[in-house]
Write an enzyme that holds these catalytic residues in place. Sequence first.
Site, PDB file in Angstrom:
ATOM      1  N   HIS A   1      36.227  50.690 -41.845  1.00 18.10           N
ATOM      2  CA  HIS A   1      37.275  49.707 -42.136  1.00 18.10           C
ATOM      3  C   HIS A   1      36.699  48.360 -42.573  1.00 18.10           C
ATOM      4  CE1 HIS A   1      40.929  47.239 -40.557  1.00 18.10           C
ATOM      5  NE2 HIS A   1      41.053  47.500 -41.840  1.00 18.10           N
TER       6      HIS A   1
ATOM      7  N   ASN B   1      43.451  44.764 -36.550  1.00  7.57           N
ATOM      8  CA  ASN B   1      44.880  44.771 -36.876  1.00  7.57           C
ATOM      9  C   ASN B   1      45.781  44.901 -35.652  1.00  7.57           C
ATOM     10  OD1 ASN B   1      44.776  44.318 -39.650  1.00  7.57           O
ATOM     11  ND2 ASN B   1      44.148  46.440 -39.998  1.00  7.57           N
TER      12      ASN B   1
ATOM     13  N   SER C   1      43.800  50.992 -42.350  1.00  2.00           N
ATOM     14  CA  SER C   1      43.967  49.826 -41.481  1.00  2.00           C
ATOM     15  C   SER C   1      44.499  50.204 -40.112  1.00  2.00           C
ATOM     16  CB  SER C   1      44.987  48.872 -42.108  1.00  2.00           C
ATOM     17  OG  SER C   1      44.554  48.401 -43.340  1.00  2.00           O
TER      18      SER C   1
ATOM     19  N   GLU D   1      34.665  47.474 -39.338  1.00  2.00           N
ATOM     20  CA  GLU D   1      34.988  48.215 -38.108  1.00  2.00           C
ATOM     21  C   GLU D   1      34.594  49.676 -38.301  1.00  2.00           C
ATOM     22  OE1 GLU D   1      39.244  47.398 -37.488  1.00  2.00           O
ATOM     23  OE2 GLU D   1      38.801  46.946 -35.404  1.00  2.00           O
TER      24      GLU D   1
HETATM   25  C1  LIG Z   1      44.612  44.340 -43.285  1.00  2.00           C
HETATM   26  C2  LIG Z   1      43.333  44.895 -42.770  1.00  2.00           C
HETATM   27  O1  LIG Z   1      43.246  46.113 -42.589  1.00  2.00           O
HETATM   28  C3  LIG Z   1      42.183  44.079 -42.382  1.00  2.00           C
HETATM   29  C4  LIG Z   1      41.992  42.782 -43.088  1.00  2.00           C
HETATM   30  O2  LIG Z   1      41.298  42.703 -44.061  1.00  2.00           O
HETATM   31  S1  LIG Z   1      42.828  41.489 -42.450  1.00  2.00           S
HETATM   32  C5  LIG Z   1      42.432  40.154 -43.541  1.00  2.00           C
HETATM   33  C6  LIG Z   1      41.102  39.548 -43.195  1.00  2.00           C
HETATM   34  N1  LIG Z   1      40.864  38.463 -44.069  1.00  2.00           N
HETATM   35  C7  LIG Z   1      41.173  37.197 -43.746  1.00  2.00           C
HETATM   36  O3  LIG Z   1      41.647  36.926 -42.665  1.00  2.00           O
HETATM   37  C8  LIG Z   1      40.904  36.194 -44.831  1.00  2.00           C
HETATM   38  C9  LIG Z   1      41.364  34.807 -44.431  1.00  2.00           C
HETATM   39  N2  LIG Z   1      41.037  33.875 -45.480  1.00  2.00           N
HETATM   40  C10 LIG Z   1      39.775  33.364 -45.649  1.00  2.00           C
HETATM   41  O4  LIG Z   1      38.881  33.640 -44.876  1.00  2.00           O
HETATM   42  C11 LIG Z   1      39.572  32.423 -46.804  1.00  2.00           C
HETATM   43  O5  LIG Z   1      40.803  31.872 -47.175  1.00  2.00           O
HETATM   44  C12 LIG Z   1      38.881  33.097 -48.041  1.00  2.00           C
HETATM   45  C13 LIG Z   1      37.474  33.525 -47.655  1.00  2.00           C
HETATM   46  C14 LIG Z   1      39.675  34.293 -48.561  1.00  2.00           C
HETATM   47  C15 LIG Z   1      38.829  32.098 -49.182  1.00  2.00           C
HETATM   48  O6  LIG Z   1      38.145  30.986 -48.724  1.00  2.00           O
HETATM   49  P1  LIG Z   1      38.377  29.519 -49.318  1.00  2.00           P
HETATM   50  O7  LIG Z   1      37.327  28.665 -48.733  1.00  2.00           O
HETATM   51  O8  LIG Z   1      39.775  29.145 -49.162  1.00  2.00           O
HETATM   52  O9  LIG Z   1      38.268  29.711 -50.836  1.00  2.00           O
HETATM   53  P2  LIG Z   1      37.058  29.672 -51.793  1.00  2.00           P
HETATM   54  O10 LIG Z   1      36.184  28.463 -51.559  1.00  2.00           O
HETATM   55  O11 LIG Z   1      37.726  29.800 -53.120  1.00  2.00           O
HETATM   56  O12 LIG Z   1      36.275  30.998 -51.457  1.00  2.00           O
HETATM   57  C16 LIG Z   1      35.149  31.089 -50.603  1.00  2.00           C
HETATM   58  C17 LIG Z   1      34.214  32.093 -51.217  1.00  2.00           C
HETATM   59  O13 LIG Z   1      34.837  33.373 -51.246  1.00  2.00           O
HETATM   60  C18 LIG Z   1      34.852  33.905 -52.578  1.00  2.00           C
HETATM   61  N3  LIG Z   1      36.114  34.636 -52.748  1.00  2.00           N
HETATM   62  C19 LIG Z   1      37.346  34.197 -52.440  1.00  2.00           C
HETATM   63  N4  LIG Z   1      38.264  35.151 -52.676  1.00  2.00           N
HETATM   64  C20 LIG Z   1      37.571  36.231 -53.124  1.00  2.00           C
HETATM   65  C21 LIG Z   1      37.959  37.532 -53.531  1.00  2.00           C
HETATM   66  N5  LIG Z   1      39.234  37.945 -53.504  1.00  2.00           N
HETATM   67  N6  LIG Z   1      36.993  38.376 -53.932  1.00  2.00           N
HETATM   68  C22 LIG Z   1      35.701  37.994 -53.972  1.00  2.00           C
HETATM   69  N7  LIG Z   1      35.285  36.781 -53.571  1.00  2.00           N
HETATM   70  C23 LIG Z   1      36.207  35.912 -53.175  1.00  2.00           C
HETATM   71  C24 LIG Z   1      34.776  32.685 -53.452  1.00  2.00           C
HETATM   72  O14 LIG Z   1      34.192  32.995 -54.691  1.00  2.00           O
HETATM   73  C25 LIG Z   1      33.894  31.756 -52.670  1.00  2.00           C
HETATM   74  O15 LIG Z   1      32.530  32.112 -52.890  1.00  2.00           O
HETATM   75  P3  LIG Z   1      31.352  31.024 -52.789  1.00  2.00           P
HETATM   76  O16 LIG Z   1      31.150  30.765 -51.330  1.00  2.00           O
HETATM   77  O17 LIG Z   1      30.202  31.730 -53.416  1.00  2.00           O
HETATM   78  O18 LIG Z   1      31.803  29.835 -53.519  1.00  2.00           O
HETATM   79  N1  LIG Z   2      44.859  44.909 -48.175  1.00  2.00           N
HETATM   80  C1  LIG Z   2      44.061  44.673 -47.182  1.00  2.00           C
HETATM   81  O1  LIG Z   2      43.886  43.511 -46.786  1.00  2.00           O
HETATM   82  C2  LIG Z   2      43.346  45.789 -46.510  1.00  2.00           C
HETATM   83  C3  LIG Z   2      43.692  47.096 -46.737  1.00  2.00           C
HETATM   84  N2  LIG Z   2      43.009  48.101 -46.108  1.00  2.00           N
HETATM   85  C4  LIG Z   2      43.367  49.495 -46.340  1.00  2.00           C
HETATM   86  O2  LIG Z   2      42.762  49.903 -47.557  1.00  2.00           O
HETATM   87  C5  LIG Z   2      43.595  50.875 -48.213  1.00  2.00           C
HETATM   88  C6  LIG Z   2      43.920  50.371 -49.600  1.00  2.00           C
HETATM   89  O3  LIG Z   2      44.601  49.133 -49.504  1.00  2.00           O
HETATM   90  P1  LIG Z   2      44.694  48.136 -50.745  1.00  2.00           P
HETATM   91  O4  LIG Z   2      43.479  48.241 -51.585  1.00  2.00           O
HETATM   92  O5  LIG Z   2      45.107  46.838 -50.210  1.00  2.00           O
HETATM   93  O6  LIG Z   2      45.941  48.774 -51.526  1.00  2.00           O
HETATM   94  P2  LIG Z   2      46.326  48.634 -53.045  1.00  2.00           P
HETATM   95  O7  LIG Z   2      47.791  48.884 -53.122  1.00  2.00           O
HETATM   96  O8  LIG Z   2      45.768  47.381 -53.628  1.00  2.00           O
HETATM   97  O9  LIG Z   2      45.520  49.840 -53.731  1.00  2.00           O
HETATM   98  C7  LIG Z   2      45.727  51.187 -53.458  1.00  2.00           C
HETATM   99  C8  LIG Z   2      45.205  51.960 -54.645  1.00  2.00           C
HETATM  100  O10 LIG Z   2      45.220  53.343 -54.340  1.00  2.00           O
HETATM  101  C9  LIG Z   2      45.704  54.019 -55.482  1.00  2.00           C
HETATM  102  N3  LIG Z   2      46.194  55.337 -55.115  1.00  2.00           N
HETATM  103  C10 LIG Z   2      47.396  55.703 -54.596  1.00  2.00           C
HETATM  104  N4  LIG Z   2      47.437  57.032 -54.419  1.00  2.00           N
HETATM  105  C11 LIG Z   2      46.238  57.521 -54.839  1.00  2.00           C
HETATM  106  C12 LIG Z   2      45.688  58.818 -54.933  1.00  2.00           C
HETATM  107  N5  LIG Z   2      46.368  59.888 -54.550  1.00  2.00           N
HETATM  108  N6  LIG Z   2      44.431  58.958 -55.425  1.00  2.00           N
HETATM  109  C13 LIG Z   2      43.716  57.886 -55.824  1.00  2.00           C
HETATM  110  N7  LIG Z   2      44.201  56.620 -55.760  1.00  2.00           N
HETATM  111  C14 LIG Z   2      45.438  56.442 -55.277  1.00  2.00           C
HETATM  112  C15 LIG Z   2      46.787  53.097 -56.012  1.00  2.00           C
HETATM  113  O11 LIG Z   2      47.103  53.448 -57.337  1.00  2.00           O
HETATM  114  P3  LIG Z   2      48.478  52.900 -58.003  1.00  2.00           P
HETATM  115  O12 LIG Z   2      48.469  51.418 -57.890  1.00  2.00           O
HETATM  116  O13 LIG Z   2      48.350  53.358 -59.401  1.00  2.00           O
HETATM  117  O14 LIG Z   2      49.574  53.524 -57.210  1.00  2.00           O
HETATM  118  C16 LIG Z   2      46.068  51.761 -55.907  1.00  2.00           C
HETATM  119  O15 LIG Z   2      45.239  51.519 -57.030  1.00  2.00           O
HETATM  120  C17 LIG Z   2      44.813  51.069 -47.303  1.00  2.00           C
HETATM  121  O16 LIG Z   2      44.564  52.148 -46.449  1.00  2.00           O
HETATM  122  C18 LIG Z   2      44.861  49.758 -46.526  1.00  2.00           C
HETATM  123  O17 LIG Z   2      45.492  49.868 -45.298  1.00  2.00           O
HETATM  124  C19 LIG Z   2      41.955  47.859 -45.266  1.00  2.00           C
HETATM  125  C20 LIG Z   2      41.547  46.578 -45.045  1.00  2.00           C
HETATM  126  C21 LIG Z   2      42.233  45.428 -45.617  1.00  2.00           C
END
Ligand SMILES: CC(=O)CC(=O)SCCNC(=O)CCNC(=O)[C@H](O)C(C)(C)COP(=O)(O)OP(=O)(O)OC[C@H]1O[C@@H](n2cnc3c(N)ncnc32)[C@H](O)[C@@H]1OP(=O)(O)O
Ligand SMILES: NC(=O)C1=CN([C@@H]2O[C@H](COP(=O)(O)OP(=O)(O)OC[C@H]3O[C@@H](n4cnc5c(N)ncnc54)[C@H](OP(=O)(O)O)[C@@H]3O)[C@@H](O)[C@H]2O)C=CC1
Length: 291
Positions: free
Chosen positions: A140, A190, A119, A152
């Site tokens: 990403h 992010n 991320s 990304e």
């Molecule tokens: C941290 C990083 O590095 C980068 C990132 O990822 S940052 C995070 C980016 N993500 C966001 O910002 C998500 C923001 N949230 C949303 O867009 C919405 O709340 C959401 C899409 C997650 C759920 O939407 P919603 O309308 O509230 O719920 P819901 O109607 O239950 O779901 C919409 C669809 O998504 C699916 N869905 C929801 N959560 C899911 C999950 N965890 N896995 C798979 N499918 C999922 C549902 O099955 C549903 O599918 P259909 O259209 O076929 O019915």
């Molecule tokens: N969460 C998010 O919304 C997003 C996350 N990311 C990025 O994706 C990556 C994963 O995040 P996320 O899936 O949320 O994290 P989680 O904590 O859900 O999962 C991480 C997984 O990696 C496993 N793990 C740790 N060390 C090792 C290793 N040495 N070898 C193999 N597996 C290992 C962990 O195992 P255990 O649990 O047994 O320790 C766990 O199952 C991160 O880099 C995060 O920044 C990118 C986009 C969105």
Amino acid sequence: MAIQTVGIVGAGQMGNGIAHVFALAGYDVLLNDISQDSLDKAVALIDRNIERQVSRGKVSAEDKAAAMARIRTTLRLADLGPTDLVIEAATERETVKQAIFEDLLPHLKPSTILTSNTSSISITRLASRTDRPEKFMGFHFMNPVPVMQLVELIRGIATDEETYKTLLGVVEKLGKTAASAEDFPAFIVNRILMPMINEAVYTLYEGVGSVKSIDESLKLGANHPMGPLELADFIGLDTCLAIMNVLHDGLADTKYRPCPLLTKYVEAGWLGRKTQRGFYDYRGETPVPTR
Ligand SMILES: CC(=O)CC(=O)SCCNC(=O)CCNC(=O)[C@H](O)C(C)(C)COP(=O)(O)OP(=O)(O)OC[C@H]1O[C@@H](n2cnc3c(N)ncnc32)[C@H](O)[C@@H]1OP(=O)(O)O
Ligand SMILES: NC(=O)C1=CN([C@@H]2O[C@H](COP(=O)(O)OP(=O)(O)OC[C@H]3O[C@@H](n4cnc5c(N)ncnc54)[C@H](OP(=O)(O)O)[C@@H]3O)[C@@H](O)[C@H]2O)C=CC1
């Protein structure tokens, strides 16, 4: 370069979502984790999520069966050696990612493209510790992977054009949209999203609003699909804190300082949905704010 087999390291929420979309798009997937329990849970979750797509008429039962048959799991990282593309999706900690690449390198065929779903962490720095910085990229995905359209693509300083074009082709085959970002801390999504989430935590910390009022304000007042604290719990508070630390250290600007309350939640092990407790408590029927 043609990609058919894909190795995914880390079977957490991102690893399982990535395996889901690659298998449905026709790729052979080998999912690795350090825990068998995580691998089993990931496969069960993928099955449930694709089944929901079947029930909504978005995927046929035959396509689901074919996708599930394309997913294999392994506890041995070395088994990923012969794959065409590796996507590292383990915990957001640079030492963890570096150790994975170090262990993987002796087993990889020379043509394998190496990527990280990080991320925030520098792609150039991760790539420089491998034997193939020209074949290394940031790949990403957004959470939840099966739903979010964006991927990304982040080129490190040495990434070559062929690697970039290959991944662009993969994103197209997945039916998603690529956005290119330069390799600076936390890239595009992010860099913008996480300071907003961190500011929401400060707003809570300073008593400006409660968990409920902050989330409702952004949902109803700015049309966000989730409130920022709900979204933080969804992403994982450990991942949010790790990203803020990368921004703070990498850009050396105090405007990115992580909120002490975010640190406190992580230190408590209250990491959000994945541990059942964060800004909300998910152990009951409906989420209850913890502040
Ligand atoms: C941290 C990083 O590095 C980068 C990132 O990822 S940052 C995070 C980016 N993500 C966001 O910002 C998500 C923001 N949230 C949303 O867009 C919405 O709340 C959401 C899409 C997650 C759920 O939407 P919603 O309308 O509230 O719920 P819901 O109607 O239950 O779901 C919409 C669809 O998504 C699916 N869905 C929801 N959560 C899911 C999950 N965890 N896995 C798979 N499918 C999922 C549902 O099955 C549903 O599918 P259909 O259209 O076929 O019915
Ligand atoms: N969460 C998010 O919304 C997003 C996350 N990311 C990025 O994706 C990556 C994963 O995040 P996320 O899936 O949320 O994290 P989680 O904590 O859900 O999962 C991480 C997984 O990696 C496993 N793990 C740790 N060390 C090792 C290793 N040495 N070898 C193999 N597996 C290992 C962990 O195992 P255990 O649990 O047994 O320790 C766990 O199952 C991160 O880099 C995060 O920044 C990118 C986009 C969105």
